[in-house]
Design an enzyme around this catalytic site. Structure first.
Site, PDB file in Angstrom:
ATOM      1  N   CYS A  63       0.845  -1.184   0.000  1.00 11.28           N
ATOM      2  CA  CYS A  63       0.000   0.000   0.000  1.00 11.28           C
ATOM      3  C   CYS A  63       0.885   1.240   0.000  1.00 11.28           C
ATOM      4  O   CYS A  63       1.810   1.346   0.816  1.00 11.28           O
ATOM      5  CB  CYS A  63      -0.912  -0.013   1.231  1.00 11.28           C
ATOM      6  N   CYS A 117       0.567   3.106   3.623  1.00 10.25           N
ATOM      7  CA  CYS A 117       1.089   2.605   4.905  1.00 10.25           C
ATOM      8  C   CYS A 117       2.091   1.461   4.774  1.00 10.25           C
ATOM      9  O   CYS A 117       2.557   0.947   5.777  1.00 10.25           O
ATOM     10  CB  CYS A 117      -0.073   2.161   5.795  1.00 10.25           C
ATOM     11  N   CYS A 131      -7.096  -1.164   1.768  1.00 10.15           N
ATOM     12  CA  CYS A 131      -6.059  -1.657   2.673  1.00 10.15           C
ATOM     13  C   CYS A 131      -6.639  -1.867   4.071  1.00 10.15           C
ATOM     14  O   CYS A 131      -7.331  -1.002   4.600  1.00 10.15           O
ATOM     15  CB  CYS A 131      -4.921  -0.633   2.703  1.00 10.15           C
ATOM     16  N   CYS A 147      -4.722   1.003   6.661  1.00 10.71           N
ATOM     17  CA  CYS A 147      -4.997   2.447   6.621  1.00 10.71           C
ATOM     18  C   CYS A 147      -6.340   2.784   5.979  1.00 10.71           C
ATOM     19  O   CYS A 147      -6.747   3.941   5.988  1.00 10.71           O
ATOM     20  CB  CYS A 147      -3.878   3.187   5.900  1.00 10.71           C
ATOM     21  N   CYS A 171      -8.369  -5.481  -9.600  1.00  7.49           N
ATOM     22  CA  CYS A 171      -7.933  -4.380 -10.463  1.00  7.49           C
ATOM     23  C   CYS A 171      -7.533  -3.199  -9.579  1.00  7.49           C
ATOM     24  O   CYS A 171      -8.373  -2.623  -8.899  1.00  7.49           O
ATOM     25  CB  CYS A 171      -9.078  -4.018 -11.407  1.00  7.49           C
TER      26      CYS A 171
END
Length: 163
Positions: free
Chosen positions: A78, A81, A126, A129, A149
């Site tokens: 991510c 984070c 995510c 976060c 995607c």
């Protein structure tokens, strides 16, 4: 749109809403500690495009991310984070213009319903976060038949370094 098409579309939308969450949704009681930041804190650490995608559920322009053509061995994390979200072994070329994967790392993403385009889609973000990553579709290759995607700007690629 004729009446028959309207009825079919409405029934399909209702049926999709009744489907269970993705089998890859984070399990209850996950041990990933959430990160909470103010909007100003996120604006300081993210680029304007990353903020628009991760914090406002935006979408980057198709074929604009260099990660779309990245096929080295490594982990996709991510961009907000650094939580690992996808292993490079699950990446494939979907031809859609966005990095696509057959499955995320178990427990590292959460899903929700998205009605922004009227018909429901499964959005994922995510687990740490809450940053918006993209959408999952049931038109991917084996082994899962799914296409996760992802917005490339919402990810960072960390190449595998041999020991």
């Amino acid at each position: 749109m004729n009446r028959r098409m309207f009825i079919r579309t409405t029934l399909a939308a209702l049926a999709m809403m009744a489907l269970p969450r993705s089998p890859f949704a984070a399990a209850e009681g996950t041990t990933i500690a959430p990160i909470r930041k103010s909007e100003d804190e996120w604006r300081r650490i993210l680029s304007p495009q990353q903020f628009q995608v991760l914090r406002e559920a935006g979408t980057e322009r198709a074929f604009s991310s260099p990660l779309n053509k990245e096929y080295g061995k490594g982990i996709y994390v991510c961009a907000g984070c650094q939580l690992p979200l996808f292993d490079s072994a699950s990446k494939f070329d979907s031809g859609t213009g966005w990095p696509s994967f057959t499955m995320p790392i178990s427990g590292h993403v959460e899903t929700s319903r998205d009605f922004k385009l009227i018909l429901p889609r499964t959005e994922y973000h995510c687990s740490r976060c809450g940053g918006h990553q993209g959408h999952v579709f049931d038109d991917g290759p084996a082994p899962t038949g799914q296409r996760w995607c992802n917005n490339g700007v919402a990810l960072k690629f960390i190449p595998h370094t041999p020991a």
